[in-house]
Design a protein around this motif. Structure first.
Motif, short mmCIF file in Angstrom:
data_model
loop_
_atom_site.label_atom_id
_atom_site.label_comp_id
_atom_site.label_asym_id
_atom_site.label_seq_id
_atom_site.Cartn_x
_atom_site.Cartn_y
_atom_site.Cartn_z
N GLY A 1 -47.00 62.22 -37.63
CA GLY A 1 -48.16 62.73 -36.90
C GLY A 1 -49.33 61.78 -36.85
N LYS A 2 -49.09 60.47 -36.96
CA LYS A 2 -50.16 59.49 -36.97
C LYS A 2 -50.31 58.82 -35.60
CE LYS A 2 -50.21 60.34 -41.39
NZ LYS A 2 -51.28 61.09 -42.04
N LYS A 3 -51.46 58.20 -35.39
CA LYS A 3 -51.69 57.41 -34.18
C LYS A 3 -51.26 55.97 -34.42
CE LYS A 3 -55.64 60.13 -32.53
NZ LYS A 3 -57.08 60.08 -32.17
N THR A 4 -50.91 55.28 -33.33
CA THR A 4 -50.49 53.87 -33.45
C THR A 4 -51.17 53.02 -32.39
OG1 THR A 4 -48.52 54.16 -32.04
CG2 THR A 4 -48.24 54.46 -34.43
N MET A 5 -51.38 51.75 -32.75
CA MET A 5 -51.97 50.77 -31.85
C MET A 5 -51.15 49.48 -31.91
SD MET A 5 -56.02 51.08 -32.85
CE MET A 5 -56.42 49.61 -31.88
N LEU A 6 -51.05 48.80 -30.79
CA LEU A 6 -50.52 47.43 -30.74
C LEU A 6 -51.70 46.54 -30.40
CD1 LEU A 6 -48.25 45.37 -30.82
CD2 LEU A 6 -47.69 45.99 -28.45
N TRP A 7 -52.02 45.63 -31.29
CA TRP A 7 -53.31 44.93 -31.29
C TRP A 7 -53.13 43.44 -30.99
CZ3 TRP A 7 -58.44 45.55 -31.33
CH2 TRP A 7 -59.27 44.62 -31.94
N GLY A 8 -53.82 42.95 -29.96
CA GLY A 8 -53.85 41.52 -29.67
C GLY A 8 -52.50 40.95 -29.35
N CYS A 9 -51.74 41.60 -28.48
CA CYS A 9 -50.34 41.21 -28.28
C CYS A 9 -50.15 40.28 -27.08
CB CYS A 9 -49.45 42.44 -28.10
SG CYS A 9 -49.71 43.33 -26.55
N SER A 10 -49.07 39.53 -27.13
CA SER A 10 -48.52 38.80 -25.99
C SER A 10 -47.04 39.16 -25.89
CB SER A 10 -48.67 37.29 -26.16
OG SER A 10 -50.01 36.89 -26.05
N ILE A 11 -46.57 39.44 -24.68
CA ILE A 11 -45.18 39.82 -24.46
C ILE A 11 -44.68 39.16 -23.20
CG2 ILE A 11 -43.56 41.74 -24.12
CD1 ILE A 11 -45.54 43.58 -25.53
N GLU A 12 -43.53 38.50 -23.30
CA GLU A 12 -42.90 37.88 -22.13
C GLU A 12 -42.38 38.97 -21.20
OE1 GLU A 12 -42.62 34.73 -21.36
OE2 GLU A 12 -42.94 33.59 -23.22
N SER A 13 -42.73 38.88 -19.93
CA SER A 13 -42.29 39.89 -18.96
C SER A 13 -40.78 40.03 -18.93
CB SER A 13 -42.81 39.53 -17.57
OG SER A 13 -42.38 40.47 -16.61
N ALA A 14 -40.06 38.90 -19.02
CA ALA A 14 -38.60 38.92 -18.94
C ALA A 14 -37.97 39.61 -20.14
CB ALA A 14 -38.07 37.49 -18.81
N ASP A 15 -38.72 39.76 -21.22
CA ASP A 15 -38.18 40.37 -22.44
C ASP A 15 -38.35 41.89 -22.47
OD1 ASP A 15 -37.51 37.87 -23.34
OD2 ASP A 15 -39.27 37.64 -24.63
N ILE A 16 -39.04 42.44 -21.50
CA ILE A 16 -39.34 43.87 -21.53
C ILE A 16 -38.14 44.66 -21.03
CG2 ILE A 16 -40.91 45.70 -20.81
CD1 ILE A 16 -43.03 43.54 -20.33
N THR A 17 -37.34 45.13 -21.96
CA THR A 17 -36.19 45.99 -21.66
C THR A 17 -36.64 47.45 -21.63
OG1 THR A 17 -35.64 46.23 -23.99
CG2 THR A 17 -34.66 44.36 -22.82
N GLN A 18 -35.75 48.32 -21.21
CA GLN A 18 -36.07 49.75 -21.25
C GLN A 18 -36.29 50.21 -22.68
OE1 GLN A 18 -36.68 51.74 -18.53
NE2 GLN A 18 -37.48 53.06 -20.17
#
Length: 396
Positions: free
Chosen positions: A142-159
């Motif tokens: 029941g906690k909240k989550t954050m992804l902070w200061g990220c970089s992600i390659e577009s080609a790596d974004i799978t479902q």
């Protein structure tokens, strides 16, 4: 008033001074915006195993938890368990890690309110099962989550990755290429702010540099190319050019000193052949604030490690990035409007002259680049501080 508790993860080691810079600057940003917050840092190592710099990051946090956040790699114990479970069931590595977290680290999840992944580019190295599991288990409790200061390659974004990313309450991208890639995939839990390490305050320098080109090279970029010798030769050719055609000294500056991924070893390789030249100096390990002070004294900087170049940018040092991923391009594009002429992808180095040619461009345009950085950097750094608004918002 109920005090909110943030849990930051993963912090593999402060011997990666980029990780250290993120941990230090993030804690300071949190204190600025939510001064009464409690903060826990999940780290891989006991403090006693930190040979340098660990206290700098750790002392800013209320509590330290030693929790391994290794990625699942081929031939690892978790990988073997996964191969076995595939034969008898449908458990994935994520599920295996979830079970371990719930069983062994239940108290961490019960005692904290908001879980913040500060890994920066951890979504860029294969399937980040550990991060998937942390995000899932935090929501299970029941906690909240954050992804902070990220970089992600577009080609790596799978479902699979998209399903995980959509679970975060908020994602803060550190550059616009990542932000636009995530937005184009339908995510609406997005914010865009500069990397928190732009706000890092340099220490008082114990080293004095004059008329110096700072150079950083990492083992990591040599692993990103088919011919690592070609990249090393390109660096050596650039060093030779500087010594022959300019009056600059050269400072070889490490930014990660983890065994097996140690910049000092690669910098020693770079310096071989120039032994005895009094204009070249190899520096040893030091914490992220001292490194920033050192880099800030350079006239020009050529760097491979992202946070070494962030230190240079934020100190208004004209910088050429020998990059390998979206983070280098995205940060440069946000600073200059375009990453060309500011980033040389390591994969594009085909001859020993390529890096030298890029350096010559930096050399010839250094004054205009420096003026540009001096003009924009105060606002850019303040924007990085403003990211703390997200901490305030998510804590309500």
């Amino acid at each position: 008033m109920i005090m909110v508790s943030f849990c930051f993860y993963p912090h593999p080691t402060s011997l990666n001074h980029g990780c250290e810079a993120i941990a230090v600057s993030t804690a300071n940003i949190l204190r600025r915006w939510v001064p009464d917050a409690k903060a826990t840092l999940l780290t891989k190592y006991e403090r006693s195993s930190e040979q340098l710099g660990g206290d700098l990051a750790y002392d800013l946090y209320d509590r330290i938890e030693h929790l391994s956040m290794k990625m699942v790699t081929r031939w690892s114990k978790t990988w073997f368990l996964y191969q076995m479970t595939k034969l008898i069931g449908n458990d994935s590595p994520t599920r295996l890690i979830e079970k371990k977290l719930k069983k062994k680290h239940r108290a961490v999840f019960e005692e904290n309110d908001i879980f913040v992944s500060i890994g920066g580019d951890n979504y860029c190295y294969g399937r980040p099962f550990s991060l998937y599991a942390m995000n899932s288990v935090a929501h299970f409790f029941g906690k909240k989550t954050m992804l902070w200061g990220c970089s992600i390659e577009s080609a790596d974004i799978t479902q699979e990755m998209l399903d995980d990313l959509s679970r975060y309450d908020v994602i803060v991208a550190r550059e616009s290429i990542t932000y636009n890639a995530l937005k184009s995939r339908g995510l609406d839990n997005l914010e865009l702010y500069p990397d928190p390490a732009f706000t890092l305050e340099p220490a008082e320098s114990t080293e004095i540099l004059h008329n110096t080109v700072g150079i950083n090279i990492s083992p990591l970029i040599l692993r990103c190319v088919a011919d690592s010798n070609a990249v090393l030769s390109a660096y050596k050719n650039m060093v030779g050019y500087i010594l022959k055609n300019t009056d600059y000294d050269i400072a070889l500056i490490p930014h990660v000193t983890i065994p097996g991924n140690n910049d000092i070893e690669t910098l020693k390789e770079l310096g071989s052949g120039f032994e005895g030249n009094q204009r070249i100096r190899l520096f040893g390990d030091m914490d992220c604030r001292r490194l920033k002070a050192l880099i800030g004294q350079c006239r020009l900087f050529v760097g491979a490690r992202t946070h070494a170049t962030i230190a240079a940018y934020s100190m208004c040092v004209p910088t050429l990035v020998c990059g390998y991923s979206v983070k280098a391009k995205g940060i440069a594009a946000d600073l200059f409007g375009d990453y060309h002429n500011y980033v040389l992808p390591v994969q594009e180095i085909k001859s020993e002259q390529d890096l030298t040619d890029a350096f010559i461009g930096l050399l010839e345009n250094q004054d205009s680049i420096r003026r540009h950085l001096v003009n924009i950097m105060p606002g850019y750094i303040e924007s990085a501080h403003e990211a703390g608004r997200v901490f305030l918002d998510v804590s309500k």
